[in-house]
Design a protein around this motif. Structure first.
Motif, short mmCIF file in Angstrom:
data_model
loop_
_atom_site.label_atom_id
_atom_site.label_comp_id
_atom_site.label_asym_id
_atom_site.label_seq_id
_atom_site.Cartn_x
_atom_site.Cartn_y
_atom_site.Cartn_z
N ASP A 195 -1.45 -5.98 6.89
CA ASP A 195 -0.49 -5.85 5.73
C ASP A 195 -1.38 -5.64 4.26
O ASP A 195 -0.71 -4.83 3.29
CB ASP A 195 0.39 -7.20 5.41
CG ASP A 195 1.46 -6.91 4.41
OD1 ASP A 195 2.27 -6.12 4.32
OD2 ASP A 195 1.63 -8.03 3.49
N ARG B 176 -2.34 -2.07 4.24
CA ARG B 176 -1.06 -1.06 3.78
C ARG B 176 -0.85 -1.31 2.23
O ARG B 176 -0.76 -0.36 1.79
CB ARG B 176 0.01 -1.54 4.66
CG ARG B 176 0.03 -1.19 5.95
CD ARG B 176 1.48 -1.33 6.51
NE ARG B 176 1.46 -1.38 8.11
CZ ARG B 176 1.13 -2.61 8.78
NH1 ARG B 176 1.43 -3.64 8.53
NH2 ARG B 176 1.25 -2.33 10.31
N ARG B 177 -0.87 -2.32 1.62
CA ARG B 177 -0.63 -2.22 0.28
C ARG B 177 -1.74 -1.99 -0.52
O ARG B 177 -1.59 -1.37 -1.71
CB ARG B 177 -0.21 -3.92 -0.10
CG ARG B 177 1.02 -4.21 0.39
CD ARG B 177 1.51 -5.45 0.04
NE ARG B 177 0.66 -6.47 1.01
CZ ARG B 177 0.03 -7.64 0.40
NH1 ARG B 177 0.12 -7.80 -0.90
NH2 ARG B 177 -0.42 -8.40 1.03
N GLU C 288 -1.34 1.68 -0.55
CA GLU C 288 -0.32 1.95 -1.60
C GLU C 288 -0.69 2.03 -2.97
O GLU C 288 -0.40 2.94 -3.75
CB GLU C 288 0.90 1.17 -1.30
CG GLU C 288 2.15 1.60 -2.32
CD GLU C 288 3.37 0.52 -1.70
OE1 GLU C 288 4.08 0.66 -2.52
OE2 GLU C 288 3.43 -0.26 -0.73
N ALA D 27 -1.10 7.12 0.75
CA ALA D 27 -0.26 6.94 1.74
C ALA D 27 -0.16 8.34 2.68
O ALA D 27 0.05 8.17 3.74
CB ALA D 27 1.25 6.43 1.40
N GLN E 192 -3.18 5.87 7.32
CA GLN E 192 -2.10 4.77 8.26
C GLN E 192 -2.95 3.64 8.59
O GLN E 192 -4.03 3.61 9.11
CB GLN E 192 -1.88 5.69 9.38
CG GLN E 192 -0.77 4.96 10.41
CD GLN E 192 -0.50 5.78 11.75
OE1 GLN E 192 -1.05 7.08 11.88
NE2 GLN E 192 0.25 5.26 12.45
N VAL E 193 -2.07 2.56 8.67
CA VAL E 193 -2.60 1.37 9.03
C VAL E 193 -1.89 0.80 10.39
O VAL E 193 -0.64 0.70 10.41
CB VAL E 193 -2.55 0.42 7.92
CG1 VAL E 193 -3.07 -1.11 8.55
CG2 VAL E 193 -3.16 0.50 6.93
#
Length: 252
Positions: free
Chosen positions: A86, A89-90, A93, A98, A102-103
């Protein structure tokens, strides 16, 4: 979105100034260290638009994100621990990447359920360094124990998955410990990954190497391993030497 709105309670944003990349970190569960910066630096540039890169044991995505200018195409970051995936992913961003990154929150042992075999050009891995034995002193912090010890994966799985993902003549990159070099080279060759370039990292002048960087080529021509000049991280005073300062902060 403001960067602070992407943060959770115990998190901070650290910056690799040389690459203008910001990474969300948490000292409680994971923070990238110099090995991530060194591995990213070791990767050969390739700006092909259709390049496909996979980062196994990706942690908070640091290595892949450090390569956003050096490698073209798309990146897939594969990380087992949900909290750390997580954060990755942040971080994607936060860096407004993005469209290229991809995570996947999954075990690397299951990676072929999400990424086809023989479909990737570059595979990176900063795996757990330490085998688990009866004498192992594992970190009491669960996040750090999994990151540092072969609890959830091991060297053989890393070699097997790296080989399975790579196309013929694809390049794999690994950072690891010199005391496991013999095992690493044997394991790589058993999985059709031919070692081509090796660099030793020394913490200070006159000290033994404590890290290695390895490049392999899937189904490459046997032999021809180059041991490139070593890198020393710090002077006797403990301050980063100029080459390492440049990797961290850019040209000063």
């Amino acid at each position: 979105m403001e960067s602070t709105s992407l943060l959770k309670n115990d998190e901070r944003i650290d910056q690799l100034y040389s690459q203008d990349v910001q990474i969300i970190q948490s000292p409680r569960c994971f923070a990238f260290s110099l090995d991530a910066v060194l591995l990213a630096d070791f990767v050969r540039p390739n700006h092909r638009h259709k390049l496909r890169t996979v980062d196994l044991c990706a942690g908070n995505g640091a290595i892949g994100l450090f390569l956003h200018k050096k490698l073209g195409g798309t990146f897939i970051e594969v990380e087992l621990q949900p909290r750390i995936a997580d954060m990755a992913r942040r971080s994607v961003e936060l860096n407004q990447l993005a469209d290229r990154y991809q995570v996947l929150n999954m075990d690397i042992a299951d990676v072929f359920t999400a990424i086809p075999k023989d479909s990737v050009d570059v595979v990176l891995c900063n795996p757990p360094y330490f085998p688990v034995t009866a004498q192992s002193r594992k970190n009491p912090n669960h996040y750090l124990a999994i990151a540092r010890h072969e609890i959830a994966t091991n060297l053989e799985t890393v070699a097997e998955q790296m080989s399975g993902l790579l196309k013929m003549n694809g390049h794999g990159y690994l950072v690891h410990r010199p005391d496991r070099l013999t095992e690493i080279l044997k394991m790589m060759e058993e999985h059709r990954l031919i070692p081509k370039r090796l660099r030793f990292i020394h913490p200070k002048p006159g000290r033994d190497a404590n890290m290695l960087l390895l490049e392999v080529i899937k189904d490459g021509k046997p032999g021809g391993l180059k041991v490139v000049p070593p890198l020393t991280v710090s002077g006797a005073d403990g301050q980063y030497l100029p080459a390492v300062r440049e990797l961290l902060y850019g040209q000063l």
